[in-house]
Every structure is written in structure tokens, then in C-alpha cells.
Design an enzyme around this catalytic site. Sequence first.
Site: not given
Length: 330
Positions: A114, A195, A198
Site C-alpha cells: 500500500k 485475487k 473491490k
Amino acid sequence: MTKQKRVLSGIQPSGLMTIGNYIGAIRQFVAMQHDYDSYFMIVDMHAITVPQDPEKLREQTESLAAVYLACGIDPEKATLFLQSQVRAHAMLGWMMTTLTYMGELERMTQFKDKSAGKESIGTGLFVYPSLMAADILLYDSDLVPVGDDQTQHLELTRDLAHRFNQRYGDTFVVPEGHFTEVGARIMSLVDGTKKMSKSDPNPNAFISLLDEPDVIRKKVSRATTDSGREIVFDRENKPEVSNLLEILSAFSGQSIKALEAQYEGQGYGAFKKDVAEAIVATLAPIQERYRDIRASGELHDVLKRGAEKASVVAEATLRRAMERMGFVQP
């Protein structure tokens, strides 16, 4: 009478819940609430480790809570609450931060992912595994459902529980991970090696639990497929078709071997159509319940009751930990 084991898990209100979240997490929670003393929270304090639009955060938080209920979480059986409405999380989170070593946080792969390429990184993003540990330890959780992307955080939680217990006396239950094999890792519709997420910038890569039926059909019809026509499960050589098989298995209840036999000699067209219809059939009643819940106005009452129940447990644990650590108690 044997005391029920306690299970705790949480999901961030960042973005729309996908069918991957449903298969790998929420559906498991619905089943577990009948056998465990279940605490399911929406970790809105974790969401603000990256900048959030306030109105969007409020809407996503309420939407996620409604999704939990629409999918079958029963507030009479499980405790559903918002992390921010139980103030003990912030206090124990700080206490856990003081026990966590810099090196432990620097090794977290989610922090590396991140923060990659960013000039400035918020401290919250760095230390949030300590808050996550507090989330778990506050409820004397026996089991924590985790995906493979959260195993590092659970191990840190276990390390911090042991560290606190050794330093200040037996205080926290050391939790175990609950790992789900089947359907726990649904992949992107455009790249079967990644994966389903969202937060994917490509909306065709995931299916939201609230996507309209025609949107679902369109996304599945456009899903990437491997070269060749064989519909067989082979994650290494045919990741995209394998992903669609796993999705169909999860939504239809049929085994992957049975599906391979059913579609032997057939092309991708009929197969993809059946995948889409299985998803639509499962999500239609969930979406209807979701709309009813949002319209009823019951959501805030459910969350208020959940926070009150969770606070009783969390405050008792926090008082115990603060006393052991040397804080003067009122």
C-alpha cells in the site's frame, strides 16, 4: 454445558463487497454464527489509514452493515457492530503499539504494497497491525477467520498477546486462525493470477454483491478465458477457466469434478452463461433483502445494540489490561 468458542472478524468499509468477499468471508460468518459466540465488526477506524471522503465513508459503512444482514447475519445470534463505536479499540490499540517493534511493522507485506511508490505515508498505515491486534484481543477471541493475506497480522497478534502475558501476567487469550480452503481465494475476472479485489480500478475485474443481473451477465461474458476450449480445473495452466469453475462450484453447490464432466466437449459460451445465472440466482434474494433493510431504518438500531453488547466485553478486557500495565483505575 460446554462454553461456545468465540469467533471474531472484521471487514473494512472501503469499496463494494465482491463475490470473493461473500464466498471467502461473509458466507462463512453466516454458517459460524450458529456454532460460535460470534462478533463481526466493520473496521471503519482501519479505513481511515488512507484518505477517505467523509460522506462516502458513511455510506460505505452503512451499506456494508446492510450487506452483512442481507446475507444472513442474525443480530439475535451474532454481534454486529462498528469498530469506532466501541472506544476501547482506540485505547488498547495504543497500548499494543507501545509493545510492537518497528521491525515487525516494516516486514508487513500489506504495508509494503500500500505504501509502494508514495512520497508520504501516514503513520496510521504503518501501525494499524497493532490496532488490528487490539481488535482481536479485546474479545478474548478463540478463532479468527483469515485469508492468506492476513496471516502475518494474525501472527503479530499472537506474538503481542504472548509478549503482554509474559511481561504483565496472564491477560489475553492467544487466538487461533480459522483458514478456509475451498472458495477462499476467488480471482480477478480479467487476470486469473490476481485475487479479486473491490479496489481494482477495472470494474470488469470483480462482481459486486449489489451489481444488477445484466451487469453480472455482461461481466462474466467478458471474463478472460484461457486458450483452448477445454473446461478443466488447472490453476497453473488454465487459471481463468479454473477461477470460473470455482465460482460456479461455490454458487451452484456442485463439485468441480462434476462440473468438468458436465461441460466436457462444450465451449465457453454455455459455460459462462451458467456461471452468470448461478451468481444472479444467489444474489437476487440478498439484493432484495438489502433494499428492504436500507428502506426500513432498522440499521442504526441494530448497530447501536451491537456496539453496546460489544462494549461490555471490550471494556472488561481493557480494564484488566490497563490494571496489569499499571494504569490507575477509577
